[in-house]
Design a protein around this motif. Structure first.
Motif, mmCIF file in Angstrom:
data_model
loop_
_atom_site.group_PDB
_atom_site.id
_atom_site.type_symbol
_atom_site.label_atom_id
_atom_site.label_comp_id
_atom_site.label_asym_id
_atom_site.label_seq_id
_atom_site.Cartn_x
_atom_site.Cartn_y
_atom_site.Cartn_z
ATOM 1 N N UNK A 57 0.891 -1.156 0.000
ATOM 2 C CA UNK A 57 0.000 0.000 0.000
ATOM 3 C C UNK A 57 0.931 1.208 0.000
ATOM 4 N N UNK A 58 0.404 2.398 0.082
ATOM 5 C CA UNK A 58 1.258 3.590 0.058
ATOM 6 C C UNK A 58 2.216 3.646 1.245
ATOM 7 N N UNK A 59 1.829 3.058 2.361
ATOM 8 C CA UNK A 59 2.624 3.180 3.586
ATOM 9 C C UNK A 59 3.023 1.859 4.223
ATOM 10 N N UNK A 60 2.677 0.729 3.604
ATOM 11 C CA UNK A 60 2.852 -0.529 4.305
ATOM 12 C C UNK A 60 3.191 -1.669 3.352
ATOM 13 N N UNK A 61 4.029 -2.568 3.823
ATOM 14 C CA UNK A 61 4.266 -3.825 3.118
ATOM 15 C C UNK A 61 3.109 -4.738 3.508
ATOM 16 N N UNK A 62 2.261 -5.058 2.558
ATOM 17 C CA UNK A 62 1.069 -5.853 2.830
ATOM 18 C C UNK A 62 1.342 -7.352 2.763
ATOM 19 N N UNK A 63 2.178 -7.762 1.788
ATOM 20 C CA UNK A 63 2.395 -9.193 1.581
ATOM 21 C C UNK A 63 3.736 -9.407 0.894
ATOM 22 N N UNK A 64 4.443 -10.453 1.300
ATOM 23 C CA UNK A 64 5.674 -10.885 0.640
ATOM 24 C C UNK A 64 5.527 -12.380 0.388
ATOM 25 N N UNK A 65 5.764 -12.775 -0.852
ATOM 26 C CA UNK A 65 5.612 -14.182 -1.209
ATOM 27 C C UNK A 65 6.764 -14.611 -2.110
ATOM 28 N N UNK A 66 7.404 -15.737 -1.757
ATOM 29 C CA UNK A 66 8.441 -16.306 -2.607
ATOM 30 C C UNK A 66 7.721 -17.033 -3.736
ATOM 31 N N UNK A 67 7.951 -16.576 -4.976
ATOM 32 C CA UNK A 67 7.250 -17.143 -6.134
ATOM 33 C C UNK A 67 8.040 -18.260 -6.809
ATOM 34 N N UNK A 68 9.358 -18.099 -6.907
ATOM 35 C CA UNK A 68 10.194 -19.105 -7.560
ATOM 36 C C UNK A 68 11.537 -19.197 -6.848
ATOM 37 N N UNK A 69 12.069 -20.409 -6.805
ATOM 38 C CA UNK A 69 13.405 -20.607 -6.237
ATOM 39 C C UNK A 69 13.927 -21.972 -6.658
ATOM 40 N N UNK A 70 15.215 -22.148 -6.533
ATOM 41 C CA UNK A 70 15.861 -23.430 -6.814
ATOM 42 C C UNK A 70 16.634 -23.892 -5.582
ATOM 43 N N UNK A 71 16.200 -23.445 -4.428
ATOM 44 C CA UNK A 71 16.898 -23.771 -3.191
ATOM 45 C C UNK A 71 16.620 -25.217 -2.780
#
Length: 129
Positions: A57-71
């Protein structure tokens, strides 16, 4: 001497309470820290790129999602599950990495930082690191 110590403790307590209750910071134009939207960031992990999607949003991190990885499965699972949640809860990239999955943890943090930069992140705790 005791009065000085009590006074210093009181000042420190008031200062910490003020810091915890401050409103979201606005830039000089009165806008928030970010351009609202969903952004993608990528960084090098242990076995390849780690790609995240960050919703703001303008002032906030609403969501963080790992979409792809090779770990490596299992080893990276805790970092992939916990780092995004910690970022959203703390509204900061200044979160603990997962022991044993440091490269994956750092890649997630660096990818989120790249997404925040793309979103026009403007100071504050959300783009530390």
């Amino acid at each position: 001497m005791k009065k000085i110590v009590k006074l210093m403790l009181s000042v420190m307590m008031i200062a910490s309470m003020a810091a915890c209750s401050s409103a979201p910071k606005k830039d000089q134009d009165g806008e928030g820290k970010f351009k609202a939207g969903t952004y993608t960031g990528t960084a090098q992990g242990n076995n390849g790129d780690v790609t995240v999607e960050v919703t703001l949003s303008a002032d906030k991190i609403e969501k963080v999602e790992v979409k792809e990885h090779k770990e490596t499965a299992g080893i990276s699972a805790a970092a992939i599950a916990n780092i995004p949640t910690s970022i959203v809860e703390s509204q900061s990239l200044n979160v603990d990495t997962v022991s044993g999955a440091t490269h994956t943890s750092d890649a997630i943090l660096d990818a989120v930082k790249a997404a925040l930069t793309e979103a026009g992140g403007r100071g504050g705790s959300s783009d530390e690191r």
